[in-house]
Motif scaffolding. Structure first.
Motif: not given
Length: 228
Positions: A140-148, A155-162, A199-205
């Motif tokens: 929900g967070w990375f695939r919906v909220m962050m994308q929106g 403002v995008l609150p970055l994750g600690g990785t990727t 921006e969000m980039v279409a990669v997954t870790t």
């Protein structure tokens, strides 16, 4: 790529195997294993590992009681040679093509796009009910909220990785806040305040979900403190 490590006894068996699956050209990639100078557990694990030539080890000198991930990354930044700086955690398993997509996204983006955030998912989602809940939460967070948020240019609150950032922008922003327990989200706010974009980039870790109650409470307490 910066990989901060702390008390990682099995660095060779896990991290090296995952990162060696990357398809990015080795002559354009360097992975810096960032370790505290008094962390003998991790140092011994690295010593026993057969590191490829595109790996380097950076030992962070002691500085009193301050031993934080952002402080270690700030120190290691001086040893980086790349134009794009990224971060992975010790338990991460990035997709093999991840860095290709990141480089292409940066190359095709306007100059004000200085940072990219990838999607995080879990490889142990079936371990127990806690890890399954985390998997739903991250989806929900990375695939919906962050994308929106990204599409609305908020403002995008970055994750600690990727996360990946242009080195020039990172240095102009003063790098990471060594005293902030959520240095990733803090950096995302400072990027937006400067009128720059993430921006969000279409990669997954894929990483390991926390599957125990006490570590979960400590983790979320730290995150909530940092966000506040």
């Amino acid at each position: 790529m910066l990989v901060p490590l702390f008390r990682e006894a099995v660095i060779g068996r896990h991290l090296l195997r995952r990162l060696c699956h990357l398809s990015y050209p080795r002559d354009r990639l360097e992975v810096l294993l960032v370790v505290e100078e008094d962390d003998k557990i991790t140092q011994e694990a690295i010593r026993l590992a057969d590191l490829p030539e595109w790996f380097r080890v950076v030992e962070v000198p002691g500085c009193g009681a301050l031993k934080t991930k952002p402080r270690a990354m700030n120190y290691a930044l001086s040893f980086c040679r790349g134009d794009i700086i990224g971060v992975w955690d010790a338990e991460d398993a990035p997709e093999p093509h991840q860095l290709h997509r990141v480089a292409h996204h940066f190359a095709s983006s306007p100059p004000e796009v200085v940072c990219l955030q990838g999607v995080l998912d879990f490889y142990n989602c079936d371990h127990n009910w806690i890890s399954r809940c985390f998997t739903l939460e991250y989806a929900g967070w990375f695939r919906v909220m962050m994308q929106g948020l990204a599409r609305l240019r908020l403002v995008l609150p970055l994750g600690g990785t990727t996360m990946f950032i242009r080195r020039t922008a990172l240095e102009q922003l003063g790098a990471w806040d060594a005293h902030n327990v959520t240095e990733d989200a803090d950096l995302g706010v400072r990027i937006a305040r400067r009128g720059l974009r993430t921006e969000m980039v279409a990669v997954t870790t894929f990483e390991e979900a926390n599957s125990r109650i006490i570590p979960w409470v400590k983790q979320r307490s730290r995150w909530l403190k940092g966000f506040m």
